[in-house]
Design a protein around this motif. Structure first.
Motif, PDB file in Angstrom:
ATOM      1  N   THR A   1      -4.944  11.937   5.270  1.00  8.27           N
ATOM      2  CA  THR A   1      -5.278  10.538   4.989  1.00  8.27           C
ATOM      3  C   THR A   1      -4.047   9.708   4.672  1.00  8.27           C
ATOM      4  O   THR A   1      -3.947   8.541   5.058  1.00  8.27           O
ATOM      5  N   TYR A   2      -3.090  10.333   3.975  1.00  9.12           N
ATOM      6  CA  TYR A   2      -1.917   9.591   3.514  1.00  9.12           C
ATOM      7  C   TYR A   2      -0.649  10.025   4.229  1.00  9.12           C
ATOM      8  O   TYR A   2       0.442  10.011   3.656  1.00  9.12           O
TER       9      TYR A   2
ATOM     10  N   LYS B   1       2.443   7.757   4.161  1.00 11.27           N
ATOM     11  CA  LYS B   1       3.140   7.493   2.907  1.00 11.27           C
ATOM     12  C   LYS B   1       4.363   8.394   2.785  1.00 11.27           C
ATOM     13  O   LYS B   1       4.620   9.264   3.622  1.00 11.27           O
TER      14      LYS B   1
ATOM     15  N   GLU C   1       0.805  -1.216   0.000  1.00 10.73           N
ATOM     16  CA  GLU C   1       0.000   0.000   0.000  1.00 10.73           C
ATOM     17  C   GLU C   1       0.843   1.273   0.000  1.00 10.73           C
ATOM     18  O   GLU C   1       0.427   2.302  -0.547  1.00 10.73           O
ATOM     19  N   LYS C   2       2.029   1.232   0.590  1.00  3.89           N
ATOM     20  CA  LYS C   2       2.814   2.447   0.819  1.00  3.89           C
ATOM     21  C   LYS C   2       3.063   3.249  -0.453  1.00  3.89           C
ATOM     22  O   LYS C   2       3.035   4.470  -0.443  1.00  3.89           O
TER      23      LYS C   2
ATOM     24  N   HIS D   1      -2.687   6.634  -5.165  1.00  2.00           N
ATOM     25  CA  HIS D   1      -4.078   6.813  -4.755  1.00  2.00           C
ATOM     26  C   HIS D   1      -4.755   7.859  -5.649  1.00  2.00           C
ATOM     27  O   HIS D   1      -4.188   8.323  -6.629  1.00  2.00           O
TER      28      HIS D   1
ATOM     29  N   TYR E   1       3.437  11.071  -2.179  1.00  2.04           N
ATOM     30  CA  TYR E   1       2.299  10.195  -1.895  1.00  2.04           C
ATOM     31  C   TYR E   1       1.494  10.677  -0.688  1.00  2.04           C
ATOM     32  O   TYR E   1       0.417  10.167  -0.408  1.00  2.04           O
ATOM     33  N   GLN E   2       2.015  11.661   0.066  1.00  2.00           N
ATOM     34  CA  GLN E   2       1.271  12.205   1.196  1.00  2.00           C
ATOM     35  C   GLN E   2       0.175  13.174   0.759  1.00  2.00           C
ATOM     36  O   GLN E   2      -0.693  13.531   1.545  1.00  2.00           O
TER      37      GLN E   2
ATOM     38  N   GLY F   1      -3.127  14.271  -0.984  1.00  3.07           N
ATOM     39  CA  GLY F   1      -4.377  13.636  -1.388  1.00  3.07           C
ATOM     40  C   GLY F   1      -5.459  14.668  -1.638  1.00  3.07           C
ATOM     41  O   GLY F   1      -5.328  15.841  -1.264  1.00  3.07           O
TER      42      GLY F   1
END
Length: 278
Positions: free
Chosen positions: A182-183, A186, A127-128, A132, A190-191, A193
């Motif tokens: 939410t992220y 990560k 998932e990391k 998304h 990826y942080q 969102g």
């Protein structure tokens, strides 16, 4: 290069699947051979013995799971090296792909953004680093009318986690984003969102096209999409390239900025489209 109905579909839905766009023997097979060789060379460099047969297109990634299980950093070397092979770079800058972009966007001046292309390796149940929900323009601020070019290197079945697309989301403009909520667990980009993601995503239909090598899936830079969940026993390999329009006034205004992975601070470029995490 495409029919009027396809052009209209892309403009309205924000994506288009073109079956058999590339030639397997000329365009895809050399990439698969090169990946197979790189896996062997990385294993040799680290003294890892691989039990694998001679190259075959169906099992071009034989040996990669062994590297991944031994040390993720070693598998990371493969990830970095496959982006440097000429056969891959030829596909990214393929004359047919450039001509298609120019045709769709009605421009005589296409570009490929710095650090905007690569070969993704989405490992099973990981998932990391899964991509998304996002719109490409936030992460690739070259031109708002850019297009993502996505091609798989193996047949994509449901358990491999196909790209999930939200049709017509491109018609609603740029979303509001937030970093570190939410992220937060990560890494890096990826942080970031979509703010109030669940509510935004719920407004649209979800489609997840099944694709084969040689197929081309294109997505508007404003189309919300993300990687599906890979629940299979094999990594999902895919090629991503991104064309942008030098003549887009918004791209010109921001200076056709490089990818966020190249160090571009997107919060500074899009201050009105980011909210505080607090």
């Amino acid at each position: 290069m495409i029919e009027d109905a396809q052009r209209e579909f892309f403009a309205k839905e924000g994506y288009l699947l073109i079956k058999g766009f590339y030639d397997f023997d000329t365009d895809i097979l050399p990439i698969l051979r090169d990946i197979h060789r790189i896996i062997g060379l990385v294993a040799e460099r680290h003294g890892i013995s691989l039990s694998r047969e001679e190259f075959s297109p169906e099992r071009f990634d034989d040996g990669y799971p062994t590297l991944l299980a031994t040390n993720r950093r070693i598998a990371g070397e493969v990830y970095d090296l496959v982006k440097q092979i000429p056969s891959f770079l030829r596909l990214i800058s393929h004359p047919k792909a450039e001509a298609l972009f120019r045709d769709i966007r009605g421009t005589d001046h296409a570009g490929i953004g710095a650090a905007s292309y690569g070969i993704r390796i989405d490992n099973p149940n990981e998932e990391k680093f899964r991509s998304h929900w996002h719109q490409e323009f936030v992460f690739q601020p070259q031109s708002i009318d850019g297009i993502v070019f996505w091609t798989p290197l193996l047949p994509i079945k449901p358990d491999l986690g196909p790209v999930v697309i939200l049709p017509r989301s491109n018609l609603d403009g740029l979303c509001t984003y937030v970093r570190g909520t939410t992220y937060a667990e990560k890494a890096g980009a990826y942080q970031i969102g979509i703010h109030d993601e669940d509510a935004v995503v719920a407004r649209y239909e979800h489609v997840a096209p099944l694709t084969d090598p040689t197929d081309l899936l294109i997505m508007d830079f404003l189309t919300i999409h993300g990687s599906g969940y890979n629940t299979s026993g094999r990594s999902r390999w895919s090629v991503q390239g991104r064309f942008f329009n030098f003549r887009d006034p918004i791209g010109m205004k921001v200076g056709w900025r490089a990818s966020i992975t190249a160090g571009t601070e997107v919060e500074a470029i899009f201050p009105d489209n980011f909210v505080s995490a607090e």
